[in-house]
Write a protein that holds these residues in place. Structure first.
Motif, PDB file in Angstrom:
ATOM      1  N   VAL A 219      42.370   8.646 -44.767  1.00  0.00           N
ATOM      2  CA  VAL A 219      41.177   9.398 -45.141  1.00  0.00           C
ATOM      3  C   VAL A 219      39.945   8.539 -44.916  1.00  0.00           C
ATOM      4  O   VAL A 219      40.011   7.352 -44.623  1.00  0.00           O
ATOM      5  N   GLY A 220      38.787   9.195 -45.068  1.00  0.00           N
ATOM      6  CA  GLY A 220      37.539   8.468 -44.983  1.00  0.00           C
ATOM      7  C   GLY A 220      37.087   8.155 -43.577  1.00  0.00           C
ATOM      8  O   GLY A 220      36.143   7.381 -43.387  1.00  0.00           O
ATOM      9  N   VAL A 221      37.737   8.732 -42.571  1.00  0.00           N
ATOM     10  CA  VAL A 221      37.377   8.511 -41.176  1.00  0.00           C
ATOM     11  C   VAL A 221      37.799   9.762 -40.409  1.00  0.00           C
ATOM     12  O   VAL A 221      38.812  10.385 -40.743  1.00  0.00           O
ATOM     13  N   PRO A 222      37.046  10.192 -39.399  1.00  0.00           N
ATOM     14  CA  PRO A 222      37.483  11.346 -38.618  1.00  0.00           C
ATOM     15  C   PRO A 222      38.866  11.115 -38.013  1.00  0.00           C
ATOM     16  O   PRO A 222      39.208   9.991 -37.616  1.00  0.00           O
ATOM     17  N   TYR A 223      39.655  12.181 -37.952  1.00  0.00           N
ATOM     18  CA  TYR A 223      41.037  12.049 -37.485  1.00  0.00           C
ATOM     19  C   TYR A 223      41.122  11.419 -36.102  1.00  0.00           C
ATOM     20  O   TYR A 223      42.069  10.686 -35.795  1.00  0.00           O
ATOM     21  N   ASP A 224      40.121  11.675 -35.230  1.00  0.00           N
ATOM     22  CA  ASP A 224      40.196  11.158 -33.868  1.00  0.00           C
ATOM     23  C   ASP A 224      39.719   9.709 -33.771  1.00  0.00           C
ATOM     24  O   ASP A 224      39.676   9.141 -32.672  1.00  0.00           O
ATOM     25  N   LYS A 225      39.378   9.113 -34.901  1.00  0.00           N
ATOM     26  CA  LYS A 225      38.991   7.700 -34.920  1.00  0.00           C
ATOM     27  C   LYS A 225      40.106   6.814 -35.487  1.00  0.00           C
ATOM     28  O   LYS A 225      39.965   5.596 -35.544  1.00  0.00           O
ATOM     29  N   VAL A 226      41.207   7.438 -35.918  1.00  0.00           N
ATOM     30  CA  VAL A 226      42.333   6.659 -36.433  1.00  0.00           C
ATOM     31  C   VAL A 226      43.010   5.948 -35.264  1.00  0.00           C
ATOM     32  O   VAL A 226      43.239   6.548 -34.209  1.00  0.00           O
ATOM     33  N   ARG A 227      43.341   4.681 -35.424  1.00  0.00           N
ATOM     34  CA  ARG A 227      43.974   3.891 -34.378  1.00  0.00           C
ATOM     35  C   ARG A 227      45.036   2.979 -34.993  1.00  0.00           C
ATOM     36  O   ARG A 227      44.934   2.596 -36.160  1.00  0.00           O
ATOM     37  N   VAL A 228      46.030   2.616 -34.178  1.00  0.00           N
ATOM     38  CA  VAL A 228      46.999   1.615 -34.595  1.00  0.00           C
ATOM     39  C   VAL A 228      46.250   0.313 -34.865  1.00  0.00           C
ATOM     40  O   VAL A 228      45.390  -0.099 -34.079  1.00  0.00           O
ATOM     41  N   GLY A 229      46.549  -0.312 -35.994  1.00  0.00           N
ATOM     42  CA  GLY A 229      45.870  -1.537 -36.383  1.00  0.00           C
ATOM     43  C   GLY A 229      44.657  -1.329 -37.250  1.00  0.00           C
ATOM     44  O   GLY A 229      44.061  -2.302 -37.735  1.00  0.00           O
ATOM     45  N   LEU A 230      44.234  -0.082 -37.481  1.00  0.00           N
ATOM     46  CA  LEU A 230      43.065   0.201 -38.308  1.00  0.00           C
ATOM     47  C   LEU A 230      43.303  -0.319 -39.725  1.00  0.00           C
ATOM     48  O   LEU A 230      44.292   0.035 -40.369  1.00  0.00           O
ATOM     49  N   PRO A 231      42.401  -1.161 -40.254  1.00  0.00           N
ATOM     50  CA  PRO A 231      42.575  -1.629 -41.635  1.00  0.00           C
ATOM     51  C   PRO A 231      42.279  -0.509 -42.633  1.00  0.00           C
ATOM     52  O   PRO A 231      41.329   0.261 -42.454  1.00  0.00           O
ATOM     53  N   VAL A 232      43.103  -0.417 -43.645  1.00  0.00           N
ATOM     54  CA  VAL A 232      42.952   0.626 -44.657  1.00  0.00           C
ATOM     55  C   VAL A 232      43.151   0.010 -46.036  1.00  0.00           C
ATOM     56  O   VAL A 232      43.709  -1.082 -46.179  1.00  0.00           O
ATOM     57  N   ARG A 233      42.686   0.741 -47.033  1.00  0.00           N
ATOM     58  CA  ARG A 233      42.882   0.288 -48.406  1.00  0.00           C
ATOM     59  C   ARG A 233      43.298   1.481 -49.256  1.00  0.00           C
ATOM     60  O   ARG A 233      42.817   2.602 -49.096  1.00  0.00           O
ATOM     61  N   LEU A 234      44.171   1.185 -50.185  1.00  0.00           N
ATOM     62  CA  LEU A 234      44.731   2.201 -51.076  1.00  0.00           C
ATOM     63  C   LEU A 234      43.667   2.803 -51.982  1.00  0.00           C
ATOM     64  O   LEU A 234      42.848   2.085 -52.557  1.00  0.00           O
ATOM     65  N   VAL A 235      43.700   4.141 -52.086  1.00  0.00           N
ATOM     66  CA  VAL A 235      42.960   4.843 -53.132  1.00  0.00           C
ATOM     67  C   VAL A 235      43.890   5.909 -53.708  1.00  0.00           C
ATOM     68  O   VAL A 235      44.808   6.370 -53.038  1.00  0.00           O
ATOM     69  N   PHE A 236      43.650   6.256 -54.940  1.00  0.00           N
ATOM     70  CA  PHE A 236      44.444   7.314 -55.572  1.00  0.00           C
ATOM     71  C   PHE A 236      43.590   8.569 -55.608  1.00  0.00           C
ATOM     72  O   PHE A 236      42.473   8.577 -56.140  1.00  0.00           O
ATOM     73  N   ARG A 237      44.116   9.637 -55.020  1.00  0.00           N
ATOM     74  CA  ARG A 237      43.330  10.849 -54.839  1.00  0.00           C
ATOM     75  C   ARG A 237      43.913  11.981 -55.689  1.00  0.00           C
ATOM     76  O   ARG A 237      45.110  12.243 -55.662  1.00  0.00           O
ATOM     77  N   ARG A 238      43.050  12.623 -56.443  1.00  0.00           N
ATOM     78  CA  ARG A 238      43.459  13.734 -57.312  1.00  0.00           C
ATOM     79  C   ARG A 238      43.329  15.030 -56.543  1.00  0.00           C
ATOM     80  O   ARG A 238      42.248  15.393 -56.087  1.00  0.00           O
ATOM     81  N   TYR A 239      44.460  15.750 -56.407  1.00  0.00           N
ATOM     82  CA  TYR A 239      44.464  16.999 -55.663  1.00  0.00           C
ATOM     83  C   TYR A 239      44.355  18.225 -56.562  1.00  0.00           C
ATOM     84  O   TYR A 239      43.898  19.275 -56.125  1.00  0.00           O
ATOM     85  N   ASP A 240      44.839  18.122 -57.766  1.00  0.00           N
ATOM     86  CA  ASP A 240      44.668  19.189 -58.758  1.00  0.00           C
ATOM     87  C   ASP A 240      44.894  18.564 -60.122  1.00  0.00           C
ATOM     88  O   ASP A 240      45.063  17.344 -60.235  1.00  0.00           O
ATOM     89  N   ALA A 241      44.903  19.392 -61.129  1.00  0.00           N
ATOM     90  CA  ALA A 241      44.977  18.865 -62.492  1.00  0.00           C
ATOM     91  C   ALA A 241      46.270  18.114 -62.754  1.00  0.00           C
ATOM     92  O   ALA A 241      46.342  17.285 -63.674  1.00  0.00           O
TER      93      ALA A 241
END
Length: 329
Positions: free
Chosen positions: A295-317
């Protein structure tokens, strides 16, 4: 004749199949061989050194693999098993699910071994009613040999059943009050992975660690895939990782998966209600990998090796999931 009488009569006919051979003097389509062993070990994540090198043996749990018929089938089937299944189909028991298997290992199998086997219809249960529907459990026993010497036994059990009527579908609830959309499917929580989901609920990403050899593993398993040990504890992931591989989901559109959740900062998930969205295989800094949304980046900008960091996302209650937000270089 009532349904009850029909099932009684069918059960008596099915019992007559017990003890009849399903395959006689069957032979494996390939000898035991190193490439299949390697593929198996890679798929299972099994790094036991006993399965490599000049003195390699096959993983014992591969016992059934050497007898499988593949798409072209075996020429050694007697027809009894197909006749049994035909009777069940004709009675309305048209659905099937594999329920369990049991294996006994009598000698190791090594590359070059030519496998032979016989299969018998060992048992047909009486009529059983399950949540799936009403039907019969059918157990086959396959005795495996190498050079005439017993090598192992494999019992395989299926439930052949008439599907139970489905209740009317309940109206779908909105993911957020006042907004359209379906709830995201719930994860399957069982005794083997309950600790992982308890960690997620507390915003902690927990990784299993074998207390015998120290190997980390994910997804959670009841035993260590390196040493076979059953004792374990957990370590908390730092949350740092990189995209090891990924796919972009375009079609079909499932609102439950493409609608954004919210993070602790109130930001969205980086995908609109119609997608597309990226699903990544994330390699954590600790060395294990897990599948989650990027998440946090357009789907077409995702690449192998892209650094990411964990977030916890609330989808519903009721649902919070670990996802990975792209990190600016």
């Amino acid at each position: 004749m009532s349904d009850e009488q029909g099932y009684d009569a069918l059960g008596a006919r099915l019992k007559e199949f017990e003890g009849r051979p399903a395959a006689v003097a069957g032979t494996g389509k390939d000898p035991v061989n190193a490439p299949m062993i390697r593929h198996w070990c890679e798929a299972m994540g099994d790094t036991n050194p006993a399965y490599t090198g000049p003195e390699a043996i096959a993983p014992p749990a591969m016992l059934q693999a050497w007898t499988m018929a593949g798409l072209s089938g075996h020429q050694d089937r007697t027809g009894a098993y197909d006749e049994l299944l035909g009777l069940l189909d004709a009675s309305g028991c048209t659905a099937v699910v594999a329920t369990d298997c049991e294996q006994e290992y009598l000698r190791p199998l090594r590359p070059g071994d030519e496998v032979a086997f016989d299969t018998v219809i060992e048992e047909v249960s009486g009529r059983k009613t399950t949540k799936l529907g009403t039907g019969y459990f059918v157990t086959t026993r396959t005795d495996v040999r190498v050079g005439g010497e017993p090598a192992g036994t494999h019992r395989f059990r299926i439930l052949k059943y008439a599907p139970a009527p489905r209740p009317p579908a309940a109206p779908q609830r909105s993911a957020e009050p006042g907004k359209p959309g379906a709830l995201r499917p719930r994860p399957v929580v069982n005794r083997d992975n309950a600790g992982f989901w308890e960690g997620v609920a507390a915003h902690r990403l927990l990784i299993q660690r074998c207390t015998g050899c120290g190997t980390l593993r994910h997804p959670w398993l009841p035993g260590c895939n390196a040493c076979g040990g059953l004792d374990w504890d957990t370590v908390e992931a730092s949350g740092e990782g990189t995209v090891h591989s990924y796919v972009v989901m375009h079609h079909p559109h499932f609102p439950a998966f493409t609608e954004s959740g919210t993070g602790p900062d109130g930001s969205d998930g980086g995908a609109g209600a119609d997608g597309p969205y990226a699903v990544g295989l994330i390699e954590l800094a600790e060395g294990v990998r897990m599948v989650s949304n990027v998440v946090g980046v357009p789907y077409d900008k995702v690449r192998v090796g892209l650094p990411v960091r964990l977030v916890f996302r609330r989808y519903d209650a009721e649902l919070t999931l670990p996802v990975f937000r792209a990190v600016d270089r």
